[in-house]
Structure formats: C-alpha cells, structure tokens
Motif scaffolding. Structure first.
Motif, PDB file in Angstrom:
ATOM      1  N   HIS A 104      47.567  34.731  31.345  1.00  0.00           N
ATOM      2  CA  HIS A 104      46.174  34.301  31.107  1.00  0.00           C
ATOM      3  C   HIS A 104      45.233  33.888  32.194  1.00  0.00           C
ATOM      4  CE1 HIS A 104      42.984  31.274  30.016  1.00  0.00           C
ATOM      5  NE2 HIS A 104      43.017  31.835  28.748  1.00  0.00           N
ATOM      6  N   ASN A 105      46.005  33.850  33.514  1.00  0.00           N
ATOM      7  CA  ASN A 105      45.207  33.730  34.645  1.00  0.00           C
ATOM      8  C   ASN A 105      44.893  34.947  35.215  1.00  0.00           C
ATOM      9  OD1 ASN A 105      45.227  30.871  34.763  1.00  0.00           O
ATOM     10  ND2 ASN A 105      47.140  30.767  35.856  1.00  0.00           N
ATOM     11  N   ALA A 106      45.700  35.811  35.090  1.00  0.00           N
ATOM     12  CA  ALA A 106      45.283  37.230  35.359  1.00  0.00           C
ATOM     13  C   ALA A 106      44.329  37.855  34.591  1.00  0.00           C
ATOM     14  CB  ALA A 106      46.740  38.190  35.185  1.00  0.00           C
ATOM     15  N   ALA A 107      44.168  37.285  33.277  1.00  0.00           N
ATOM     16  CA  ALA A 107      42.995  37.747  32.336  1.00  0.00           C
ATOM     17  C   ALA A 107      41.625  37.329  33.359  1.00  0.00           C
ATOM     18  CB  ALA A 107      43.319  37.798  31.257  1.00  0.00           C
TER      19      ALA A 107
ATOM     20  N   VAL B 261      41.228  36.210  36.364  1.00  0.00           N
ATOM     21  CA  VAL B 261      40.915  37.041  37.439  1.00  0.00           C
ATOM     22  C   VAL B 261      40.345  38.318  37.182  1.00  0.00           C
ATOM     23  CG1 VAL B 261      41.722  38.216  39.446  1.00  0.00           C
ATOM     24  CG2 VAL B 261      42.735  36.070  38.733  1.00  0.00           C
ATOM     25  N   VAL B 262      40.681  39.054  36.011  1.00  0.00           N
ATOM     26  CA  VAL B 262      40.100  40.597  35.807  1.00  0.00           C
ATOM     27  C   VAL B 262      38.751  40.167  35.080  1.00  0.00           C
ATOM     28  CG1 VAL B 262      40.188  42.425  34.237  1.00  0.00           C
ATOM     29  CG2 VAL B 262      42.296  41.471  35.176  1.00  0.00           C
ATOM     30  N   ALA B 263      38.553  39.232  34.439  1.00  0.00           N
ATOM     31  CA  ALA B 263      36.947  38.992  34.025  1.00  0.00           C
ATOM     32  C   ALA B 263      36.150  38.723  35.223  1.00  0.00           C
ATOM     33  CB  ALA B 263      37.126  37.594  32.937  1.00  0.00           C
ATOM     34  N   LEU B 264      36.796  37.573  36.186  1.00  0.00           N
ATOM     35  CA  LEU B 264      35.896  37.270  37.271  1.00  0.00           C
ATOM     36  C   LEU B 264      35.465  38.773  38.020  1.00  0.00           C
ATOM     37  CD1 LEU B 264      34.506  35.181  39.238  1.00  0.00           C
ATOM     38  CD2 LEU B 264      36.881  34.999  40.184  1.00  0.00           C
ATOM     39  N   THR B 265      36.563  39.382  38.168  1.00  0.00           N
ATOM     40  CA  THR B 265      36.207  40.899  38.940  1.00  0.00           C
ATOM     41  C   THR B 265      35.005  41.450  38.322  1.00  0.00           C
ATOM     42  OG1 THR B 265      38.693  40.735  39.844  1.00  0.00           O
ATOM     43  CG2 THR B 265      37.269  42.771  39.963  1.00  0.00           C
ATOM     44  N   GLU B 266      35.223  41.560  36.806  1.00  0.00           N
ATOM     45  CA  GLU B 266      33.916  42.199  36.233  1.00  0.00           C
ATOM     46  C   GLU B 266      32.895  41.549  36.381  1.00  0.00           C
ATOM     47  OE1 GLU B 266      33.250  43.755  31.632  1.00  0.00           O
ATOM     48  OE2 GLU B 266      34.963  42.410  31.931  1.00  0.00           O
ATOM     49  N   THR B 267      32.652  40.409  36.379  1.00  0.00           N
ATOM     50  CA  THR B 267      31.506  39.484  36.586  1.00  0.00           C
ATOM     51  C   THR B 267      30.825  39.732  37.907  1.00  0.00           C
ATOM     52  OG1 THR B 267      32.378  37.881  35.363  1.00  0.00           O
ATOM     53  CG2 THR B 267      30.477  37.426  36.685  1.00  0.00           C
ATOM     54  N   LEU B 268      31.753  39.886  39.053  1.00  0.00           N
ATOM     55  CA  LEU B 268      31.458  40.136  40.520  1.00  0.00           C
ATOM     56  C   LEU B 268      31.074  41.579  40.576  1.00  0.00           C
ATOM     57  CD1 LEU B 268      34.290  38.360  42.250  1.00  0.00           C
ATOM     58  CD2 LEU B 268      31.920  37.538  42.143  1.00  0.00           C
ATOM     59  N   GLY B 269      31.377  42.412  39.676  1.00  0.00           N
ATOM     60  CA  GLY B 269      30.851  43.789  39.721  1.00  0.00           C
ATOM     61  C   GLY B 269      29.508  44.084  39.210  1.00  0.00           C
ATOM     62  N   ASP B 270      29.229  43.007  38.427  1.00  0.00           N
ATOM     63  CA  ASP B 270      27.694  43.231  37.737  1.00  0.00           C
ATOM     64  C   ASP B 270      26.814  43.603  38.945  1.00  0.00           C
ATOM     65  OD1 ASP B 270      24.952  41.687  36.847  1.00  0.00           O
ATOM     66  OD2 ASP B 270      26.179  42.609  34.983  1.00  0.00           O
ATOM     67  N   PRO B 271      25.778  44.485  38.694  1.00  0.00           N
ATOM     68  CA  PRO B 271      24.928  44.940  39.621  1.00  0.00           C
ATOM     69  C   PRO B 271      23.962  43.693  40.153  1.00  0.00           C
ATOM     70  CG  PRO B 271      24.965  46.460  37.887  1.00  0.00           C
ATOM     71  CD  PRO B 271      25.857  45.397  37.394  1.00  0.00           C
ATOM     72  N   GLN B 272      23.616  42.803  39.215  1.00  0.00           N
ATOM     73  CA  GLN B 272      22.952  41.722  39.724  1.00  0.00           C
ATOM     74  C   GLN B 272      23.691  40.710  40.717  1.00  0.00           C
ATOM     75  OE1 GLN B 272      21.231  39.452  36.106  1.00  0.00           O
ATOM     76  NE2 GLN B 272      20.099  41.379  35.665  1.00  0.00           N
ATOM     77  N   VAL B 273      24.899  40.652  40.338  1.00  0.00           N
ATOM     78  CA  VAL B 273      25.458  39.766  41.290  1.00  0.00           C
ATOM     79  C   VAL B 273      25.854  40.315  42.611  1.00  0.00           C
ATOM     80  CG1 VAL B 273      27.920  38.432  41.463  1.00  0.00           C
ATOM     81  CG2 VAL B 273      26.678  38.744  39.105  1.00  0.00           C
ATOM     82  N   THR B 274      25.962  41.485  42.432  1.00  0.00           N
ATOM     83  CA  THR B 274      26.329  42.575  43.758  1.00  0.00           C
ATOM     84  C   THR B 274      24.980  42.396  44.814  1.00  0.00           C
ATOM     85  OG1 THR B 274      27.950  43.750  42.658  1.00  0.00           O
ATOM     86  CG2 THR B 274      26.916  44.616  44.619  1.00  0.00           C
ATOM     87  N   GLU B 275      23.834  42.601  43.965  1.00  0.00           N
ATOM     88  CA  GLU B 275      22.629  42.657  44.674  1.00  0.00           C
ATOM     89  C   GLU B 275      22.367  41.088  45.312  1.00  0.00           C
ATOM     90  OE1 GLU B 275      19.599  43.791  42.140  1.00  0.00           O
ATOM     91  OE2 GLU B 275      20.287  45.835  42.031  1.00  0.00           O
ATOM     92  N   ALA B 276      22.377  40.139  44.483  1.00  0.00           N
ATOM     93  CA  ALA B 276      22.379  38.760  45.062  1.00  0.00           C
ATOM     94  C   ALA B 276      23.376  38.618  46.252  1.00  0.00           C
ATOM     95  CB  ALA B 276      22.744  37.620  43.907  1.00  0.00           C
TER      96      ALA B 276
END
Length: 276
Positions: free
Chosen positions: A206-209, A211-226
C-alpha cells in the motif's frame, strides 16, 4: 531273316545295358547296401508305428475332422495363398525373428543380473505402479492424450527457443555481471531487513502504491514548474534584503500573494493530515 537280325540286335543292346547296370551297381555297392538297411529300418519303424498311429487316429477322429474342415475353409485357402504370395517377406521376417532371438538370448543373462542387483528398486517401482493414484494418473493421461501431445509439442518448441536464447542470455549475464551482483546483494539486504523487522507485506504494498502516486504527482508539469521556480529563487547568490516595509510592499505583488496562498493551503492540508 531280317526279323532274326533285329532280334539279335535287341539281345546285344539288352546285354550291353545289363552290363552297364551291373557296373553301376558294383561301383555303388556300399551306398546301395546302406540304402537297403535304411529301407529295412524304415519298414520296421512303420510296422511298429502303424498300430499306434491307427489308434491315435481313432481316438482323435473328431479333432482331425475339424482340422480338415478348417483347412478346407475359404479363409484358410486365402491365407495360404497370401503366405505364398508374400513368401519372400515371410522369409525376411523369419530371418529378423531369428536375429532378434539371438539378441534376446545374449541380453537375457545381463537383464537377469540387473534385475537381481536392483531387486529392491524394481519392487518399489512395482508397488508404485500398483498404487491407485498411478492408475488414476494413467487413466487421466489416456483421457487427455490430445492435450498431452499438444503440451509435448509446446515443450519441444520451448526447448528449441531456449536453445536459441541461452547463448544470448549467457553473453548478457557476462556483460552485466557486476550489475547482477549488486542486484543480488540488494535482494539479500532486503531479505535481511525483512527478517529483522516485522513487516506487513500488505502495508508495504500500500505504501509503495502511495509512493508511486506521489511520484506521479511530482511529475505533474505544474508541480515541476513550481519546484523549479522555488529552487531558482533559493539558488540566487545575492538576494535583495527585505525589511518590514519591503515585506508589506511585497504583499501588493500578485505573485507573492499567490505564493502565500499556496503556502497557506499546504499548511492547512498538513494540519488536516494530523487530525485524520
């Protein structure tokens, strides 16, 4: 007169033939004597056997009659005819059988010795084959013979594919030996850590999932730009000092207010996590 001459010629020819016959008999006297002895012996044997043969025929008259009828049947005649037509093949088959018999005679002693030496193994094998599970297995194998044949064909194809792939896999293994060794050490370390701690595999997954979701969020272009903009501001070597009035003046900047709004939203979300 002519008839008397012919009679004399005939007598002369008969005498010559008789003389030739006498000479032939004299030359083969020993063989003729042996032949006469054999004929006498055969006659005596026939005389001894004839009563018994007659008695045997009387006792077995019905079987002999059935045998005669069997030989007179059309199927038997066709069989004899086919045997006659395939005489050469039959002779070859008999030769093969004779060779097989000689081979069997040579192998039988060795097989008997092997059986004696492995009597316990053979006994266990016999018990295994007599088990009900083995019989059921054989019955199911017979019922699913087509599937079994397909599986064997698939195994053959897989074997051929494996034989083609093995050299390449071996080459790749040699080229990446150090990486594989590091991966093996990492797996060993994970196993040791797992043994030292009481890890719930469901929670780990569950925690690994998450982490994967957090990684996907961090990969969002808006988050990356911020993140890039924030890190760019922190990377400034000589930022301009800001006092109280400068801070108050910055509040009139729309970008600053937007950044403060995001910080407040982040702080609110962080506090909500604690309550939940």
């Amino acid at each position: 007169m002519a008839s008397e001459n012919q009679a004399l010629d005939g007598m002369v020819d008969a005498d010559s033939d008789t003389e030739v016959l006498a000479q032939a008999i004299e030359r083969n006297a020993d063989e003729l004597a042996e032949l006469l002895e054999l004929m006498v012996t055969a006659q005596d044997l026939a005389a001894d056997l004839t009563p018994e043969l007659r008695e045997t025929v009387r006792e077995n008259r019905e079987p002999i009659r059935e045998l005669r009828i069997a030989f007179e049947r059309e199927e038997t005649l066709r069989l004899f005819q086919k045997v006659g037509d395939e005489a050469d093949t039959l002779v070859e088959l008999l030769d093969v059988l004779a060779v097989s018999q000689r081979v069997a005679d040579e192998l039988v002693p060795g097989v008997l010795d092997a059986v004696r030496e492995n009597r316990d193994v053979v006994e266990r094998l016999r018990f295994a084959l007599e088990r009900e599970e083995t019989i059921v297995l054989v019955e199911r194998l017979g019922e699913n013979m087509e599937t079994f044949v397909e599986l064997v064909d698939l195994l053959d194809a897989t074997t051929d594919l494996a034989e083609e792939l093995v050299p390449g896999v071996l080459d790749a293994t040699r080229e990446n030996r150090h990486a594989i060794e590091d991966l093996r050490m990492a797996a060993a370390g994970f196993a040791d850590g797992y043994a030292d701690h009481d890890v719930d595999m469901y929670e780990l997954g569950h925690n690994a999932a998450n982490v994967v979701a957090l990684t996907e969020t961090l990969g969002d272009p808006q988050v990356t730009e911020a993140l890039e903009a924030t890190l760019g501001a922190f990377a400034d070597d000589d930022p301009k000092p800001v006092g109280l009035f400068g801070l108050l003046g910055a509040l009139f900047d729309a970008d600053v207010r937007r950044a403060l709004g995001r910080l407040v939203a982040a702080a609110r979300a962080l506090g909500r996590v604690g309550r939940e």
